[in-house]
Design a protein around this motif. Sequence first.
Motif, PDB file in Angstrom:
ATOM      1  N   ASP A 123       0.700  -0.990  -0.034  1.00 19.66           N
ATOM      2  CA  ASP A 123      -0.114   0.247  -0.108  1.00 19.66           C
ATOM      3  C   ASP A 123       0.811   1.289  -0.047  1.00 19.66           C
ATOM      4  OD1 ASP A 123      -2.344  -1.219  -0.161  1.00 19.66           O
ATOM      5  OD2 ASP A 123      -2.751  -1.428   2.132  1.00 19.66           O
ATOM      6  N   ASP A 130      -8.103   1.245   1.448  1.00 23.67           N
ATOM      7  CA  ASP A 130      -9.474   0.504   1.286  1.00 23.67           C
ATOM      8  C   ASP A 130     -10.457   1.009   0.335  1.00 23.67           C
ATOM      9  OD1 ASP A 130      -8.727  -1.206   3.530  1.00 23.67           O
ATOM     10  OD2 ASP A 130      -9.563  -0.035   5.080  1.00 23.67           O
ATOM     11  N   ASN A 139      -9.358  -0.263  -3.009  1.00 20.33           N
ATOM     12  CA  ASN A 139      -9.832  -1.793  -3.028  1.00 20.33           C
ATOM     13  C   ASN A 139     -11.296  -1.935  -3.548  1.00 20.33           C
ATOM     14  OD1 ASN A 139      -7.194  -2.623  -2.234  1.00 20.33           O
ATOM     15  ND2 ASN A 139      -7.775  -3.018  -0.317  1.00 20.33           N
ATOM     16  N   TRP A 167     -11.707  -1.590  -7.024  1.00 22.21           N
ATOM     17  CA  TRP A 167     -11.374  -2.832  -7.648  1.00 22.21           C
ATOM     18  C   TRP A 167     -12.512  -3.740  -7.581  1.00 22.21           C
ATOM     19  CZ3 TRP A 167      -7.826  -4.229 -11.194  1.00 22.21           C
ATOM     20  CH2 TRP A 167      -7.704  -5.562 -11.322  1.00 22.21           C
ATOM     21  N   GLY A 170     -10.632  -6.977  -2.195  1.00 16.46           N
ATOM     22  CA  GLY A 170     -10.048  -6.236  -2.979  1.00 16.46           C
ATOM     23  C   GLY A 170      -8.778  -5.696  -3.406  1.00 16.46           C
ATOM     24  N   SER A 171      -7.915  -6.573  -3.162  1.00 21.93           N
ATOM     25  CA  SER A 171      -6.584  -6.047  -3.247  1.00 21.93           C
ATOM     26  C   SER A 171      -5.683  -7.066  -4.071  1.00 21.93           C
ATOM     27  CB  SER A 171      -5.628  -6.576  -1.710  1.00 21.93           C
ATOM     28  OG  SER A 171      -6.265  -5.905  -0.692  1.00 21.93           O
TER      29      SER A 171
END
Length: 560
Positions: free
Chosen positions: A193, A444, A447, A450, A472-473
Amino acid sequence: MKHSEMPYHRPDVPALLAELDRLTAEARSADSGEALLSAFSAMDKAMENYETMRELAGTRYTIDTRDPFYSGERDYFDAQGPAVKNASISFAKAVLDSPHRQALADRWGSILLSRLEVLAQSAGDRVLELMQKENALGTEYERLYASAQIPFQGSTFTVAQLASCKLSPDRAVRRSAYEAEGQWFDANRDQFDRIYTGLVHNLNQQARILGYNSYVNLSYLRMGRIGYGRTEVESFRRQVAEDVVPLAAEIQRRRFQRLGVSDPKFYDTGLAFLNGNPKPQGSTPELLDKAVRMYHELSPETAEFVDFMAENNLFDLEAKPGKAPGGYMTELRAYKAPFIFSNANGTADDVDTLTHEFGHAFHGYVAMRSQLPGILQEPGAESCEIHSMGMEFLTSPWHHLFFGPDTERYQLAHAEDALLFLPYGCMVDEFQHIVYENENLTPDERNQVWLDLERKYRPWNDFDQLPFYSRGSHWQWKMHLYECPFYYIDYCLAQTVALQFFAAHLSDPAEAWRRYLALVRQSGSKSYAGLVEAAGFTVPFQAGALAPVVKTVADWCLKR
């Protein structure tokens, strides 16, 4: 000369910068077209020598990122490269300001001036320190990724080596392999991140200093895109969402049926057949021998090329600890030698490399023997990827060498994957547009973007509450987002042309190869649209342009 025998010496960058400054002054004072051409040729030669040493050090570093000498050389080029790039930009501006600039267009076509114009707008001394930091962040990501040692079922794997476990016919093994991979990424979550946040802020700051609203606008210049921009790419993504996603969903549904799973999950999507995906038959050296035979039989041009590659050992193919992730082809221009890097892991991807990266290398081999200057030896990335993705399909008559009785299953899975890739590639591209235009998103929130795009482009995915994926990573797994932002749509644009080569090959293999060879020989002498149209294919930007070809390929898949 073999790759291992090529002598390396660190370039004297201060001396190079002085030479580039001298040539820039020479270009500014050129009193004739011949004088400007002379300065341009000298500049091209100086950059050829520098780039060869940079790429030689880079290939040796990625083979083993733990090597202290070449790790240090990588850091050196990260720090010095931006100054060299900016000096080349100053030279480009001098050429563009010259009243004799038409001499270059007369010699090599107006595309050369277009390429220089794009280059001239892409960087500058004001962002030198930021460019150095950008390079350092990308290398930090690569080293972190390459350091992965993932415990799984009593063994330890790199990310690349774990790929075969993620394709196991045993569903429980697949799920566990994805879980193990996700746990490693989660354990390094803060670093991933932090690096990405730093890159987004860095590149947006560069863009603002250079007069752009965000890096989105600057990225189109740095990717060397000529003749199209955001509007055309948005039209392309819209077509994929409307015309490809429904067909991809049907293909994925058929795959789930073949697997016999009634509650399909994300970790089922990579498996095409119940008893496992086709695997190549033989060790990596044996597969390479088969590739040599394939290219000998394909054409006289590819025979000459593959003999050169084999005789000079211009590849490093097997996955191993410390090796950088991914695969690539690069060019050692002073030796007119392509070099191929990959991470063979016993899956069909190993054969894809022997066609994809060798497609890049074949073009590089041809281009480096042309009379084109370095800046025109490669077209834009979206056109370079046609060479690789097109080769994947045009070598289909030799797939049996690698897969034997599994050949038809491999060819079906490969065509399905080509269609399934288009939604994923567009998702990566749209994600970057959103993130760079909203740079203060928290990790966050990124993510969540995504996950929202997953529902748009891959609505069949259920992440089964696996933490790394369900939050969502999973985008962090794709190194392009860190190392070459906004590249990924180029694969999609190329894939649409590769699919047209596939359709052409189905009706007339000899003619399809003739058109491919003609496209390769043009290198960067035309824009993406110009190359596609010259090959007799459809440029996929206008509404409705994509539907016919994807339907042809989808119909071919669904009939099998």
